[in-house]
Design an enzyme around this catalytic site. Structure first.
Site, PDB file in Angstrom:
ATOM      1  N   ARG A 124      29.248  77.917 -99.253  1.00  0.00           N
ATOM      2  CA  ARG A 124      30.287  77.479-100.202  1.00  0.00           C
ATOM      3  C   ARG A 124      29.811  77.456-101.648  1.00  0.00           C
ATOM      4  NH1 ARG A 124      31.200  73.766 -96.098  1.00  0.00           N
ATOM      5  NH2 ARG A 124      32.937  74.441 -94.788  1.00  0.00           N
ATOM      6  N   LYS A 146      33.301  86.396-113.385  1.00  0.00           N
ATOM      7  CA  LYS A 146      34.062  87.176-112.401  1.00  0.00           C
ATOM      8  C   LYS A 146      33.067  87.865-111.476  1.00  0.00           C
ATOM      9  CE  LYS A 146      38.399  88.332-114.677  1.00  0.00           C
ATOM     10  NZ  LYS A 146      39.269  89.450-115.091  1.00  0.00           N
ATOM     11  N   GLU A 188      32.149  99.380-124.275  1.00  0.00           N
ATOM     12  CA  GLU A 188      32.597  97.980-124.193  1.00  0.00           C
ATOM     13  C   GLU A 188      32.277  97.240-125.496  1.00  0.00           C
ATOM     14  OE1 GLU A 188      34.423  96.998-121.654  1.00  0.00           O
ATOM     15  OE2 GLU A 188      33.803  98.151-119.892  1.00  0.00           O
ATOM     16  N   LYS A 230      32.913  87.843-126.151  1.00  0.00           N
ATOM     17  CA  LYS A 230      33.396  87.638-124.786  1.00  0.00           C
ATOM     18  C   LYS A 230      33.375  86.147-124.438  1.00  0.00           C
ATOM     19  CE  LYS A 230      33.536  88.974-120.050  1.00  0.00           C
ATOM     20  NZ  LYS A 230      33.198  89.905-118.985  1.00  0.00           N
ATOM     21  N   GLU A 240      41.839  83.632-116.503  1.00  0.00           N
ATOM     22  CA  GLU A 240      42.867  84.631-116.805  1.00  0.00           C
ATOM     23  C   GLU A 240      44.241  84.183-116.322  1.00  0.00           C
ATOM     24  OE1 GLU A 240      41.507  88.592-116.178  1.00  0.00           O
ATOM     25  OE2 GLU A 240      43.423  89.481-116.740  1.00  0.00           O
ATOM     26  N   ARG A 256      42.385  85.748-121.677  1.00  0.00           N
ATOM     27  CA  ARG A 256      41.349  86.653-121.200  1.00  0.00           C
ATOM     28  C   ARG A 256      41.895  88.067-121.021  1.00  0.00           C
ATOM     29  NH1 ARG A 256      36.565  84.943-117.001  1.00  0.00           N
ATOM     30  NH2 ARG A 256      35.656  86.996-116.921  1.00  0.00           N
ATOM     31  N   ASN A 260      41.164  93.305-121.472  1.00  0.00           N
ATOM     32  CA  ASN A 260      41.650  94.479-120.755  1.00  0.00           C
ATOM     33  C   ASN A 260      41.997  95.643-121.693  1.00  0.00           C
ATOM     34  OD1 ASN A 260      41.845  95.022-118.029  1.00  0.00           O
ATOM     35  ND2 ASN A 260      44.083  95.047-118.102  1.00  0.00           N
ATOM     36  N   HIS A 263      41.696  99.264-120.660  1.00  0.00           N
ATOM     37  CA  HIS A 263      41.328  99.278-119.243  1.00  0.00           C
ATOM     38  C   HIS A 263      42.429  99.707-118.292  1.00  0.00           C
ATOM     39  CE1 HIS A 263      37.533  97.722-120.453  1.00  0.00           C
ATOM     40  NE2 HIS A 263      37.133  97.545-119.217  1.00  0.00           N
ATOM     41  N   HIS A 267      41.143 102.326-115.638  1.00  0.00           N
ATOM     42  CA  HIS A 267      41.166 102.181-114.178  1.00  0.00           C
ATOM     43  C   HIS A 267      41.904 103.350-113.536  1.00  0.00           C
ATOM     44  CE1 HIS A 267      40.600  97.596-114.894  1.00  0.00           C
ATOM     45  NE2 HIS A 267      39.446  98.208-114.771  1.00  0.00           N
ATOM     46  N   HIS A 280      32.529 104.113-115.753  1.00  0.00           N
ATOM     47  CA  HIS A 280      33.530 103.153-116.218  1.00  0.00           C
ATOM     48  C   HIS A 280      33.618 103.151-117.754  1.00  0.00           C
ATOM     49  CE1 HIS A 280      35.949  99.580-116.505  1.00  0.00           C
ATOM     50  NE2 HIS A 280      35.018  99.016-117.263  1.00  0.00           N
TER      51      HIS A 280
HETATM   52  N1  NAD Z   1      32.235  90.926-113.576  1.00  0.00           N
HETATM   53  C1  NAD Z   1      32.680  91.478-114.661  1.00  0.00           C
HETATM   54  O1  NAD Z   1      33.209  90.794-115.552  1.00  0.00           O
HETATM   55  C2  NAD Z   1      32.549  92.945-114.839  1.00  0.00           C
HETATM   56  C3  NAD Z   1      32.833  93.532-116.087  1.00  0.00           C
HETATM   57  C4  NAD Z   1      32.643  94.896-116.225  1.00  0.00           C
HETATM   58  C5  NAD Z   1      32.189  95.652-115.158  1.00  0.00           C
HETATM   59  N2  NAD Z   1      31.932  95.067-113.955  1.00  0.00           N
HETATM   60  C6  NAD Z   1      31.444  95.843-112.818  1.00  0.00           C
HETATM   61  O2  NAD Z   1      30.177  96.391-113.178  1.00  0.00           O
HETATM   62  C7  NAD Z   1      29.953  97.576-112.428  1.00  0.00           C
HETATM   63  C8  NAD Z   1      29.399  98.625-113.353  1.00  0.00           C
HETATM   64  O3  NAD Z   1      28.208  98.132-113.931  1.00  0.00           O
HETATM   65  P1  NAD Z   1      27.076  99.096-114.462  1.00  0.00           P
HETATM   66  O4  NAD Z   1      27.663 100.094-115.360  1.00  0.00           O
HETATM   67  O5  NAD Z   1      25.991  98.242-114.958  1.00  0.00           O
HETATM   68  O6  NAD Z   1      26.680  99.911-113.142  1.00  0.00           O
HETATM   69  P2  NAD Z   1      25.446  99.860-112.136  1.00  0.00           P
HETATM   70  O7  NAD Z   1      25.097  98.479-111.786  1.00  0.00           O
HETATM   71  O8  NAD Z   1      25.787 100.779-111.026  1.00  0.00           O
HETATM   72  O9  NAD Z   1      24.269 100.487-112.997  1.00  0.00           O
HETATM   73  C9  NAD Z   1      24.380 101.831-113.430  1.00  0.00           C
HETATM   74  C10 NAD Z   1      23.163 102.646-112.980  1.00  0.00           C
HETATM   75  O10 NAD Z   1      22.031 102.281-113.753  1.00  0.00           O
HETATM   76  C11 NAD Z   1      20.938 101.944-112.888  1.00  0.00           C
HETATM   77  N3  NAD Z   1      20.149 100.952-113.618  1.00  0.00           N
HETATM   78  C12 NAD Z   1      20.459  99.664-113.868  1.00  0.00           C
HETATM   79  N4  NAD Z   1      19.591  99.107-114.710  1.00  0.00           N
HETATM   80  C13 NAD Z   1      18.674 100.047-114.997  1.00  0.00           C
HETATM   81  C14 NAD Z   1      17.514 100.089-115.815  1.00  0.00           C
HETATM   82  N5  NAD Z   1      17.159  99.043-116.580  1.00  0.00           N
HETATM   83  N6  NAD Z   1      16.815 101.228-115.847  1.00  0.00           N
HETATM   84  C15 NAD Z   1      17.199 102.310-115.122  1.00  0.00           C
HETATM   85  N7  NAD Z   1      18.283 102.346-114.366  1.00  0.00           N
HETATM   86  C16 NAD Z   1      19.012 101.226-114.295  1.00  0.00           C
HETATM   87  C17 NAD Z   1      21.584 101.482-111.630  1.00  0.00           C
HETATM   88  O11 NAD Z   1      20.727 101.620-110.536  1.00  0.00           O
HETATM   89  C18 NAD Z   1      22.777 102.428-111.541  1.00  0.00           C
HETATM   90  O12 NAD Z   1      22.368 103.654-110.999  1.00  0.00           O
HETATM   91  C19 NAD Z   1      31.270  97.936-111.792  1.00  0.00           C
HETATM   92  O13 NAD Z   1      31.222  97.650-110.415  1.00  0.00           O
HETATM   93  C20 NAD Z   1      32.287  97.031-112.488  1.00  0.00           C
HETATM   94  O14 NAD Z   1      33.365  96.710-111.656  1.00  0.00           O
HETATM   95  C21 NAD Z   1      32.099  93.734-113.798  1.00  0.00           C
HETATM   96 ZN    ZN Z   2      35.145  97.379-118.607  1.00  0.00          ZN
END
Ligand code: NAD
Ligand code: ZN
Length: 378
Positions: A124, A146, A188, A230, A240, A256, A260, A263, A267, A280
């Site tokens: 939990r 999130k 971003e 942010k 949100e 919040r 978007n 976005h 998406h 993304h």
């Molecule tokens: N929670 C939120 O508010 C929120 C906001 C935006 C995005 N997201 C989520 O985040 C995800 C995308 O995040 P991302 O772009 O970081 O993707 P990711 O976590 O897949 O990282 C991108 C790539 O970089 C590699 N990597 C990470 N750090 C590294 C480093 N220091 N050196 C070398 N390689 C490295 C990873 O292995 C991966 O291959 C999506 O799933 C999205 O839905 C969440």
């Molecule tokens: Zn985003």
């Protein structure tokens, strides 16, 4: 050495600090111990990050008397599933994690969302620390609470709000990040500037060369500036909730939803291109251009601001056109966006650098004209 910055995310009893600095990972353990976290911590990392950064993270925790376990997940969005979460629950049980233990997400947004989801649900809810290693995760995903996994029918459909206790952004970790991933994160940053601060937006526009060269002071300013924007939005609207559009966007953003910006199209682009075909952040860049053009068509935004936006994204090596995807499929994908409330899609449109409006009356013809002008196929 560049000075560390600290940003407080103000959420009452769930408030926490985001630390942004250069080579600060060795001090993480002390900061966790000061918050009373642990004594046991499970570090979650993906296969691209574990070898290069997990040993330093673990030794930082050991130095402060914490016990650590490491679990490595396969890199990529494919790990962000209920199956992936189940594997982590197994790891938590195998390591004897209890309610006083802590989960440390060392990685990009995928690891942050997945480990955060597990932290929100295991027994939990246990404490959770974000150590983001991608630019996208440092400036966006690690802040705001999130957490989610994907469902076969859509991204982030199974999730929760679970704020971290601490976010530790060591911009030195970005050194190993591939250039295209860095660029994706910059989209971003541009988004945050447009929706929250003309000053920050100007900084991003003027300093992209130093940023692309990974100058420590520039990176710290970049991440701290984005996190500040942010954090302010999240503090005003943690979960949100629904807010009437006028109240939500007047002056300082109060919903919040403004996060978007760009976005809804992003998406749709990701879904139509096939998840993984477009990063993304790349989809967000295209989405920002579309939001600007929609606003321009409504007389809300000026041609000069639009030209500046498109030039900035291009200088950051981000796409500004739709790569030949079918218009009808994009429009259909936008209609099923999970951010639609009662079937009404809301578009966040720029009004001036640093300010956005929420519009509910964007007509399909307006949208179609913009998307066609940006390269969507008839
Ligand atoms: N929670 C939120 O508010 C929120 C906001 C935006 C995005 N997201 C989520 O985040 C995800 C995308 O995040 P991302 O772009 O970081 O993707 P990711 O976590 O897949 O990282 C991108 C790539 O970089 C590699 N990597 C990470 N750090 C590294 C480093 N220091 N050196 C070398 N390689 C490295 C990873 O292995 C991966 O291959 C999506 O799933 C999205 O839905 C969440
Ligand atoms: Zn985003």
């Amino acid at each position: 050495v560049a000075a560390t910055q600290r940003v407080r995310v103000r959420l009452g009893p769930r408030s926490y600090d985001v630390h942004i600095g250069w080579e600060i990972l060795p001090e993480l353990g002390r900061a966790m111990a000061a918050l009373g976290l642990g004594p046991r911590a499970l570090i979650v990392a993906d296969g691209n990050v574990a070898d290069s950064h997990a040993p330093l993270c673990a030794s930082a925790l050991h130095a402060a008397g914490l016990q650590t376990h490491l679990v490595v997940v396969p890199p990529g969005e494919g790990s962000k599933t209920l199956r992936g979460a189940e594997r982590l629950y197994d790891a938590c049980l195998d390591c004897g994690l209890d309610r006083s233990s802590c989960i440390v997400a060392l990685g990009g947004g995928v690891v942050g969302d997945l480990a955060g989801f597990v932290a929100a649900t295991y027994m939990r809810g246990v404490d959770f620390v974000q150590v983001p290693t991608t630019l996208l995760a440092q400036i966006d995903a690690s802040v705001g609470g999130k957490v989610a996994v994907d469902h076969p029918r859509g991204k982030n459909l199974i999730g929760a709000f679970h704020q971290p206790r601490l976010v530790w952004c060591d911009v030195r970790l970005l050194h190993t990040l591939p250039a295209a991933e860095f660029a994706a994160g910059m989209a971003e940053a541009v988004k945050h500037g447009i929706l929250g601060s003309p000053r920050y937006y100007a900084f991003v526009r003027r300093h992209h060369a130093e940023l692309l060269a990974h100058r420590p002071e520039a990176l710290i300013r970049l991440v701290a500036g984005s996190v500040r924007i942010k954090a302010a939005v999240v503090a005003a609207d943690e979960r949100e909730r629904w807010v009437p559009p006028a109240a939500a966007s007047q002056g300082r953003p109060r919903s919040r939803m403004v996060l978007n910006l760009g976005h809804t199209l992003a998406h749709a682009l990701e879904a139509v291109a096939g998840f993984g075909a477009l990063r993304h952040g790349e989809a967000v860049a295209i989405g920002l251009v579309a939001a600007g053009r929609l606003a321009l068509g409504r007389g809300l935004w000026s041609p000069r601001w639009q030209a500046e936006l498109e030039q900035t994204l291009q200088a950051l090596r981000l796409p500004v056109r739709i790569p030949g995807l079918p218009l009808a499929e994009l429009l259909a994908a936008m209609r099923v966006d999970k951010k639609a409330v009662g079937g009404v899609l809301r578009y966040i449109l720029p009004v001036r650098p640093g300010e956005v409006a929420i519009c509910e009356d964007v007509r399909p013809e307006e949208l179609a004209a913009v998307l066609t002008g940006m390269g969507a196929a008839a």
